[in-house]
Design an enzyme around this catalytic site. Structure first.
Site, PDB file in Angstrom:
ATOM      1  N   ASP A  41       0.814  -1.216   0.000  1.00 57.58           N
ATOM      2  CA  ASP A  41       0.000   0.000   0.000  1.00 57.58           C
ATOM      3  C   ASP A  41       0.849   1.268   0.000  1.00 57.58           C
ATOM      4  O   ASP A  41       0.420   2.325   0.461  1.00 57.58           O
ATOM      5  CB  ASP A  41      -0.959   0.013   1.191  1.00 57.58           C
ATOM      6  CG  ASP A  41      -0.224  -0.064   2.526  1.00 57.58           C
ATOM      7  OD1 ASP A  41       1.004  -0.257   2.524  1.00 57.58           O
ATOM      8  OD2 ASP A  41      -0.888   0.092   3.571  1.00 57.58           O
ATOM      9  N   HIS A 244      25.422   2.626 -16.980  1.00 57.21           N
ATOM     10  CA  HIS A 244      24.301   3.024 -16.137  1.00 57.21           C
ATOM     11  C   HIS A 244      24.378   2.357 -14.759  1.00 57.21           C
ATOM     12  O   HIS A 244      23.366   1.974 -14.174  1.00 57.21           O
ATOM     13  CB  HIS A 244      22.964   2.705 -16.822  1.00 57.21           C
ATOM     14  CG  HIS A 244      22.699   3.576 -18.011  1.00 57.21           C
ATOM     15  ND1 HIS A 244      21.809   3.247 -18.999  1.00 57.21           N
ATOM     16  CD2 HIS A 244      23.226   4.778 -18.380  1.00 57.21           C
ATOM     17  CE1 HIS A 244      21.792   4.194 -19.924  1.00 57.21           C
ATOM     18  NE2 HIS A 244      22.641   5.135 -19.561  1.00 57.21           N
ATOM     19  N   ASP A 261      27.812  10.728 -12.265  1.00 65.12           N
ATOM     20  CA  ASP A 261      26.859  11.247 -13.250  1.00 65.12           C
ATOM     21  C   ASP A 261      25.580  11.528 -12.481  1.00 65.12           C
ATOM     22  O   ASP A 261      24.858  10.599 -12.092  1.00 65.12           O
ATOM     23  CB  ASP A 261      26.642  10.206 -14.355  1.00 65.12           C
ATOM     24  CG  ASP A 261      25.802  10.733 -15.514  1.00 65.12           C
ATOM     25  OD1 ASP A 261      25.028  11.685 -15.314  1.00 65.12           O
ATOM     26  OD2 ASP A 261      25.915  10.173 -16.622  1.00 65.12           O
ATOM     27  N   ASP A 272      22.085  17.430 -15.953  1.00 68.56           N
ATOM     28  CA  ASP A 272      22.703  16.122 -16.230  1.00 68.56           C
ATOM     29  C   ASP A 272      24.203  16.356 -16.383  1.00 68.56           C
ATOM     30  O   ASP A 272      24.673  16.717 -17.459  1.00 68.56           O
ATOM     31  CB  ASP A 272      22.095  15.533 -17.505  1.00 68.56           C
ATOM     32  CG  ASP A 272      22.602  14.131 -17.815  1.00 68.56           C
ATOM     33  OD1 ASP A 272      23.394  13.599 -17.018  1.00 68.56           O
ATOM     34  OD2 ASP A 272      22.208  13.576 -18.860  1.00 68.56           O
ATOM     35  N   HIS A 351      29.291   5.223 -26.291  1.00 66.93           N
ATOM     36  CA  HIS A 351      27.936   5.774 -26.268  1.00 66.93           C
ATOM     37  C   HIS A 351      27.890   7.017 -27.151  1.00 66.93           C
ATOM     38  O   HIS A 351      28.892   7.421 -27.750  1.00 66.93           O
ATOM     39  CB  HIS A 351      27.507   6.122 -24.834  1.00 66.93           C
ATOM     40  CG  HIS A 351      28.491   6.986 -24.091  1.00 66.93           C
ATOM     41  ND1 HIS A 351      28.680   8.320 -24.369  1.00 66.93           N
ATOM     42  CD2 HIS A 351      29.366   6.687 -23.086  1.00 66.93           C
ATOM     43  CE1 HIS A 351      29.597   8.817 -23.563  1.00 66.93           C
ATOM     44  NE2 HIS A 351      30.047   7.849 -22.778  1.00 66.93           N
ATOM     45  N   HIS A 355      22.648  14.454 -25.897  1.00 65.92           N
ATOM     46  CA  HIS A 355      21.206  14.333 -26.104  1.00 65.92           C
ATOM     47  C   HIS A 355      20.533  15.634 -25.676  1.00 65.92           C
ATOM     48  O   HIS A 355      21.106  16.442 -24.945  1.00 65.92           O
ATOM     49  CB  HIS A 355      20.643  13.147 -25.308  1.00 65.92           C
ATOM     50  CG  HIS A 355      21.001  13.164 -23.848  1.00 65.92           C
ATOM     51  ND1 HIS A 355      20.346  13.955 -22.931  1.00 65.92           N
ATOM     52  CD2 HIS A 355      21.962  12.498 -23.144  1.00 65.92           C
ATOM     53  CE1 HIS A 355      20.884  13.770 -21.723  1.00 65.92           C
ATOM     54  NE2 HIS A 355      21.868  12.901 -21.826  1.00 65.92           N
ATOM     55  N   HIS A 362      16.709  12.659 -20.890  1.00 69.38           N
ATOM     56  CA  HIS A 362      16.841  12.417 -22.326  1.00 69.38           C
ATOM     57  C   HIS A 362      15.573  13.007 -22.944  1.00 69.38           C
ATOM     58  O   HIS A 362      14.554  12.336 -23.066  1.00 69.38           O
ATOM     59  CB  HIS A 362      16.988  10.929 -22.627  1.00 69.38           C
ATOM     60  CG  HIS A 362      18.276  10.358 -22.134  1.00 69.38           C
ATOM     61  ND1 HIS A 362      18.397   9.759 -20.902  1.00 69.38           N
ATOM     62  CD2 HIS A 362      19.514  10.323 -22.687  1.00 69.38           C
ATOM     63  CE1 HIS A 362      19.652   9.364 -20.718  1.00 69.38           C
ATOM     64  NE2 HIS A 362      20.352   9.701 -21.785  1.00 69.38           N
ATOM     65  N   GLU A 388      28.967  14.915 -23.807  1.00 67.40           N
ATOM     66  CA  GLU A 388      29.530  13.978 -22.831  1.00 67.40           C
ATOM     67  C   GLU A 388      30.393  12.891 -23.471  1.00 67.40           C
ATOM     68  O   GLU A 388      30.039  11.711 -23.445  1.00 67.40           O
ATOM     69  CB  GLU A 388      28.402  13.332 -22.024  1.00 67.40           C
ATOM     70  CG  GLU A 388      27.262  12.763 -22.866  1.00 67.40           C
ATOM     71  CD  GLU A 388      26.215  12.060 -22.022  1.00 67.40           C
ATOM     72  OE1 GLU A 388      26.583  11.249 -21.139  1.00 67.40           O
ATOM     73  OE2 GLU A 388      25.023  12.333 -22.249  1.00 67.40           O
ATOM     74  N   TYR A 392      36.472   4.292 -22.086  1.00 68.84           N
ATOM     75  CA  TYR A 392      36.231   3.223 -21.120  1.00 68.84           C
ATOM     76  C   TYR A 392      37.170   2.053 -21.414  1.00 68.84           C
ATOM     77  O   TYR A 392      37.207   1.546 -22.540  1.00 68.84           O
ATOM     78  CB  TYR A 392      34.769   2.775 -21.195  1.00 68.84           C
ATOM     79  CG  TYR A 392      33.823   3.941 -21.015  1.00 68.84           C
ATOM     80  CD1 TYR A 392      33.395   4.318 -19.749  1.00 68.84           C
ATOM     81  CD2 TYR A 392      33.411   4.696 -22.114  1.00 68.84           C
ATOM     82  CE1 TYR A 392      32.554   5.408 -19.580  1.00 68.84           C
ATOM     83  CE2 TYR A 392      32.581   5.791 -21.953  1.00 68.84           C
ATOM     84  CZ  TYR A 392      32.153   6.145 -20.684  1.00 68.84           C
ATOM     85  OH  TYR A 392      31.347   7.235 -20.513  1.00 68.84           O
ATOM     86  N   ARG A 410      34.330  10.025 -18.085  1.00 66.61           N
ATOM     87  CA  ARG A 410      33.288  10.743 -18.824  1.00 66.61           C
ATOM     88  C   ARG A 410      33.196  12.147 -18.239  1.00 66.61           C
ATOM     89  O   ARG A 410      33.264  12.325 -17.018  1.00 66.61           O
ATOM     90  CB  ARG A 410      31.931  10.021 -18.727  1.00 66.61           C
ATOM     91  CG  ARG A 410      30.822  10.718 -19.494  1.00 66.61           C
ATOM     92  CD  ARG A 410      29.590   9.834 -19.695  1.00 66.61           C
ATOM     93  NE  ARG A 410      28.858   9.514 -18.488  1.00 66.61           N
ATOM     94  CZ  ARG A 410      28.846   8.322 -17.906  1.00 66.61           C
ATOM     95  NH1 ARG A 410      29.577   7.327 -18.417  1.00 66.61           N
ATOM     96  NH2 ARG A 410      28.144   8.106 -16.810  1.00 66.61           N
ATOM     97  N   GLU A 412      30.723  15.642 -18.687  1.00 65.35           N
ATOM     98  CA  GLU A 412      29.443  16.034 -19.290  1.00 65.35           C
ATOM     99  C   GLU A 412      29.007  17.407 -18.788  1.00 65.35           C
ATOM    100  O   GLU A 412      28.926  17.644 -17.591  1.00 65.35           O
ATOM    101  CB  GLU A 412      28.373  14.994 -18.951  1.00 65.35           C
ATOM    102  CG  GLU A 412      26.991  15.307 -19.477  1.00 65.35           C
ATOM    103  CD  GLU A 412      25.992  14.237 -19.091  1.00 65.35           C
ATOM    104  OE1 GLU A 412      24.958  14.121 -19.765  1.00 65.35           O
ATOM    105  OE2 GLU A 412      26.241  13.501 -18.103  1.00 65.35           O
TER     106      GLU A 412
END
Length: 443
Positions: A41, A244, A261, A272, A351, A355, A362, A388, A392, A410, A412
């Site tokens: 609930d 991710h 990130d 972002d 990647h 975006h 996104h 970004e 890797y 990375r 960004e």
């Protein structure tokens, strides 16, 4: 009002802009999100459908927006009725009367009246606009209303014959940010930059990733961005090679990098931002080499942003920069032209470059992808995007020298296209090697 931070005129202007693109004698329907059960609930924190929010600023579940275009345009909201018993348990409701006054609707009614009124409004209309493919629940509800009109055909009432997906219209509107939206996005970027700075200050070997995540969330909320725009990625060492990753449960080890990130959300608008920095406060030479390469590639892309360019061009610039650097470091071997043609750097830059950004992380908006999967939409003032690049090198990749293994970087930022070129909205999160090492030396 629950749409504070944006003026009411912002939402009324959006609806007028949509009316201008609708055909005469038509109806557009938008359905709010409903609450989603988390367990037994308890519900997940409610998040409004962003298209519905964009047109209304109304932040309650189950509501319906109807826009009727005719001799006199009409905007109608159906929402939950006031209910003292429910409100004492679950919180105050706006109610139809207040919704009309506070949100600028022409009419507002309780949800119980929606079926009858929508069916009546659809009668003898030529065109019905709705968000096709949005959700099965949404489409079934729209079909049900239209079928109710079809059932009245013997009474001489015709249902709309033309069904139009309104998503491309609304999403193109959302792609171009207004001055009010940009003011919010600058603010949430500033808040998020403070959070990244705090994370760097609080990071040390022996801490857990989730402890640094807590520092981010604390800083978001402390400045009014009560929620993260998405699940924060706090990835130490080889975890950053999972794009991710958000388990955020491992211990931080001396000598590793930490990739974060994360961005806050303010009045529905997202930041972002990604930063990568050494847990010890000092980059090793291999880490420094990879980091500077990614940073140089990012800066080259950002500097090229202006009206008339596109993401495909930026990708070419970044791939050339990364290829040159990877050749210099000995990670790639061969002739540069052949490596560029084969996109050899994509083995490590796995990647996309960026975006759209806005109400969604996104964000919506067509990229005009061609047969070569290049994003060819021309930039215009008011668009906001992320840039970004990343490299890797998983710890189990035996095709590279050991010194590179386990490194992931990375970087960004959030970039606005302006009349003159661009504006970096992400200005206060340390990014250069010197800035990062200086900040962390003071911990």
């Amino acid at each position: 009002m629950k749409h504070t931070l944006l003026p009411l005129t912002e939402f009324t202007a959006r609806r007028e802009k949509l009316f201008a693109q609708m055909t005469d004698n038509s109806v557009a329907l938008f359905i709010a999100n409903n609450e989603v059960t988390r367990s037994n609930d308890t519900e997940y924190l409610f998040c409004q459908d962003k298209d519905f929010y964009y047109l209304t600023g109304f932040n309650e579940p189950d509501a319906i927006l109807m826009m009727v275009k005719g001799e006199q345009n009409k905007v109608v909201l159906f929402c939950r009725a006031k209910d003292p018993f429910q409100e004492v348990w679950h919180g105050r409701r706006v109610g139809p009367e207040n919704a009309k006054k506070e949100y600028g609707f022409d009419e507002s009614y309780a949800l119980e009246e929606a079926d009858a009124q929508i069916t009546e409004s659809l009668g003898n209309k030529n065109t019905l606009y709705y968000l096709q493919g949005k959700s099965e629940r949404h489409e079934q509800q729209v079909y049900q209303w239209r079928n109710s009109v079809i059932a009245k055909s013997r009474q001489g009432i015709a249902a709309p014959e033309i069904l139009v997906n309104v998503a491309p219209i609304v999403h193109d509107m959302r792609l171009m940010k207004s001055p009010s939206e940009l003011a919010l996005m600058r603010t949430v970027n500033h808040i998020s930059g403070k959070a990244h700075t705090r994370a760097m200050e609080k990071t040390q070997a022996g801490a857990f990733e989730y402890q640094i995540e807590a520092e981010l969330l604390h800083e978001f909320a402390r400045h009014g961005a009560r929620h993260a725009a998405y699940n924060s990625i706090v990835a130490g060492g080889d975890n950053a090679n999972i794009l991710h990753y958000n388990d955020n449960c491992d211990i931080l080890n001396d000598g590793d990098l930490l990739l974060i990130d994360a961005g806050g959300e303010l009045a529905g608008y997202a930041a972002d931002i990604t930063r990568t920095f050494p847990i010890s406060g000092k980059f090793t030479e291999p880490q420094k080499a990879i980091y500077q390469l990614v940073l140089d590639a990012q800066q080259a892309a950002i500097q090229a942003i202006k009206p008339g360019t596109d993401l495909a061009l930026l990708n070419q610039l970044v791939c050339e920069k990364l290829t040159d650097g990877l050749l210099t470091l000995g990670i790639l071997e061969g002739e540069k032209t052949a490596l560029l043609e084969s996109k050899a750097c994509k083995k490590y830059f796995i990647h996309g470059l960026g975006h759209w950004l806005g109400l969604d992380v996104h964000d919506v908006g067509d990229y005009h992808v061609n047969e070569s999967r290049e994003q060819k939409r021309t930039f215009e003032p008011g668009m906001v995007m992320t840039i970004e690049p990343g490299l890797y090198f998983p710890s189990d990749d035996e095709n590279i020298e050991e010194k590179w293994r386990g490194i992931a970087v990375r970087i960004e930022d959030n970039i606005l296209v302006t009349d003159q070129g661009h504006e970096n909205l992400t200005t206060n999160a340390p990014k250069s090697i010197e800035e990062i090492e200086t900040l962390m030396a003071g911990n």
